[in-house]
Design a protein around this motif. Sequence first.
Motif, PDB file in Angstrom:
ATOM      1  N   ARG A 119      36.438 -50.251  -6.318  1.00  0.00           N
ATOM      2  CA  ARG A 119      37.004 -49.212  -5.467  1.00  0.00           C
ATOM      3  C   ARG A 119      38.303 -48.754  -6.103  1.00  0.00           C
ATOM      4  O   ARG A 119      39.055 -49.552  -6.651  1.00  0.00           O
ATOM      5  CB  ARG A 119      37.298 -49.762  -4.071  1.00  0.00           C
ATOM      6  CG  ARG A 119      36.089 -50.305  -3.391  1.00  0.00           C
ATOM      7  CD  ARG A 119      36.325 -50.994  -2.079  1.00  0.00           C
ATOM      8  NE  ARG A 119      37.675 -51.371  -1.778  1.00  0.00           N
ATOM      9  CZ  ARG A 119      38.161 -51.462  -0.560  1.00  0.00           C
ATOM     10  NH1 ARG A 119      37.405 -51.198   0.463  1.00  0.00           N
ATOM     11  NH2 ARG A 119      39.408 -51.843  -0.354  1.00  0.00           N
ATOM     12  N   VAL A 120      38.541 -47.459  -5.998  1.00  0.00           N
ATOM     13  CA  VAL A 120      39.790 -46.884  -6.490  1.00  0.00           C
ATOM     14  C   VAL A 120      40.481 -46.237  -5.290  1.00  0.00           C
ATOM     15  O   VAL A 120      39.853 -45.501  -4.518  1.00  0.00           O
ATOM     16  CB  VAL A 120      39.533 -45.830  -7.595  1.00  0.00           C
ATOM     17  CG1 VAL A 120      40.813 -45.143  -7.997  1.00  0.00           C
ATOM     18  CG2 VAL A 120      38.870 -46.468  -8.797  1.00  0.00           C
ATOM     19  N   ARG A 121      41.760 -46.508  -5.142  1.00  0.00           N
ATOM     20  CA  ARG A 121      42.553 -45.927  -4.056  1.00  0.00           C
ATOM     21  C   ARG A 121      43.274 -44.702  -4.617  1.00  0.00           C
ATOM     22  O   ARG A 121      43.998 -44.792  -5.611  1.00  0.00           O
ATOM     23  CB  ARG A 121      43.554 -46.940  -3.529  1.00  0.00           C
ATOM     24  CG  ARG A 121      44.342 -46.438  -2.337  1.00  0.00           C
ATOM     25  CD  ARG A 121      45.427 -47.428  -1.943  1.00  0.00           C
ATOM     26  NE  ARG A 121      44.940 -48.788  -1.972  1.00  0.00           N
ATOM     27  CZ  ARG A 121      44.672 -49.533  -0.887  1.00  0.00           C
ATOM     28  NH1 ARG A 121      44.872 -49.026   0.301  1.00  0.00           N
ATOM     29  NH2 ARG A 121      44.235 -50.758  -1.007  1.00  0.00           N
ATOM     30  N   LEU A 122      43.070 -43.554  -3.967  1.00  0.00           N
ATOM     31  CA  LEU A 122      43.667 -42.300  -4.405  1.00  0.00           C
ATOM     32  C   LEU A 122      44.596 -41.751  -3.335  1.00  0.00           C
ATOM     33  O   LEU A 122      44.331 -41.889  -2.139  1.00  0.00           O
ATOM     34  CB  LEU A 122      42.576 -41.262  -4.703  1.00  0.00           C
ATOM     35  CG  LEU A 122      41.521 -41.651  -5.730  1.00  0.00           C
ATOM     36  CD1 LEU A 122      40.441 -40.585  -5.802  1.00  0.00           C
ATOM     37  CD2 LEU A 122      42.142 -41.890  -7.085  1.00  0.00           C
ATOM     38  N   LYS A 123      45.666 -41.108  -3.754  1.00  0.00           N
ATOM     39  CA  LYS A 123      46.599 -40.435  -2.848  1.00  0.00           C
ATOM     40  C   LYS A 123      46.296 -38.939  -2.894  1.00  0.00           C
ATOM     41  O   LYS A 123      46.326 -38.311  -3.958  1.00  0.00           O
ATOM     42  CB  LYS A 123      48.045 -40.704  -3.285  1.00  0.00           C
ATOM     43  CG  LYS A 123      49.087 -39.960  -2.481  1.00  0.00           C
ATOM     44  CD  LYS A 123      49.159 -40.453  -1.055  1.00  0.00           C
ATOM     45  CE  LYS A 123      50.315 -39.764  -0.329  1.00  0.00           C
ATOM     46  NZ  LYS A 123      50.223 -39.889   1.096  1.00  0.00           N
ATOM     47  N   VAL A 124      45.968 -38.392  -1.714  1.00  0.00           N
ATOM     48  CA  VAL A 124      45.691 -36.961  -1.596  1.00  0.00           C
ATOM     49  C   VAL A 124      47.015 -36.284  -1.223  1.00  0.00           C
ATOM     50  O   VAL A 124      47.664 -36.693  -0.266  1.00  0.00           O
ATOM     51  CB  VAL A 124      44.632 -36.688  -0.509  1.00  0.00           C
ATOM     52  CG1 VAL A 124      44.335 -35.198  -0.410  1.00  0.00           C
ATOM     53  CG2 VAL A 124      43.366 -37.489  -0.785  1.00  0.00           C
ATOM     54  N   PRO A 125      47.451 -35.264  -1.968  1.00  0.00           N
ATOM     55  CA  PRO A 125      48.732 -34.616  -1.651  1.00  0.00           C
ATOM     56  C   PRO A 125      48.717 -33.972  -0.259  1.00  0.00           C
ATOM     57  O   PRO A 125      47.682 -33.491   0.205  1.00  0.00           O
ATOM     58  CB  PRO A 125      48.895 -33.553  -2.734  1.00  0.00           C
ATOM     59  CG  PRO A 125      47.723 -33.650  -3.630  1.00  0.00           C
ATOM     60  CD  PRO A 125      46.789 -34.673  -3.114  1.00  0.00           C
ATOM     61  N   ALA A 126      49.878 -33.953   0.383  1.00  0.00           N
ATOM     62  CA  ALA A 126      50.000 -33.380   1.726  1.00  0.00           C
ATOM     63  C   ALA A 126      49.617 -31.905   1.758  1.00  0.00           C
ATOM     64  O   ALA A 126      49.087 -31.413   2.744  1.00  0.00           O
ATOM     65  CB  ALA A 126      51.427 -33.567   2.238  1.00  0.00           C
TER      66      ALA A 126
END
Length: 170
Positions: A119-126
């Motif tokens: 699993r890869v954790r990604l940050k989605v921009p606001a």
Amino acid sequence: AKLSDHIPGITGTRSAATCRASSSPSSGAMRRRSSPVSPTLIVPVEIDVNLVRQIGLRPGTGPINAQAGNEVILPFEISNTGNAVETVTAQLTLPTGWASRELHQTPLVVGPGETLKRRVRLKVPALSSTGSSFVQIDLRSGAERLASETMTIEVFNSSSIGRAAGPLVS
């Protein structure tokens, strides 16, 4: 029957007499012949095994949804259906402004017949736009790309949650 029917990368056939090929790290390959009227004879044999590289990459099942400004988990599986141990690294191609939360990308060792779930954790921009966004994962061994998959993530923001839910009844 052909040996290649049973072991990937081996070419050749077994004789009609009863025989087995076996190996261990210290003894190498052995061929055992026996018949009802003679004793068992064990003879060392050489077997040429061709390298079979076969790495597969599958996305997790089901749709992946993310809210702008939050994190999302991207699941996938890496499988090795070849006959050798493979060491691979996962290289991500992300939409503009997105970031991976994985600080250390260590190479993954995948044995023959083994499947790894990752699993890869990604940050989605606001300020990410809503709709479909695409993340590409390449599995590499050195400079060689062994497998690639593009995964779709549906992005929404808090103002878009109820907008397309159905007709307005008043």
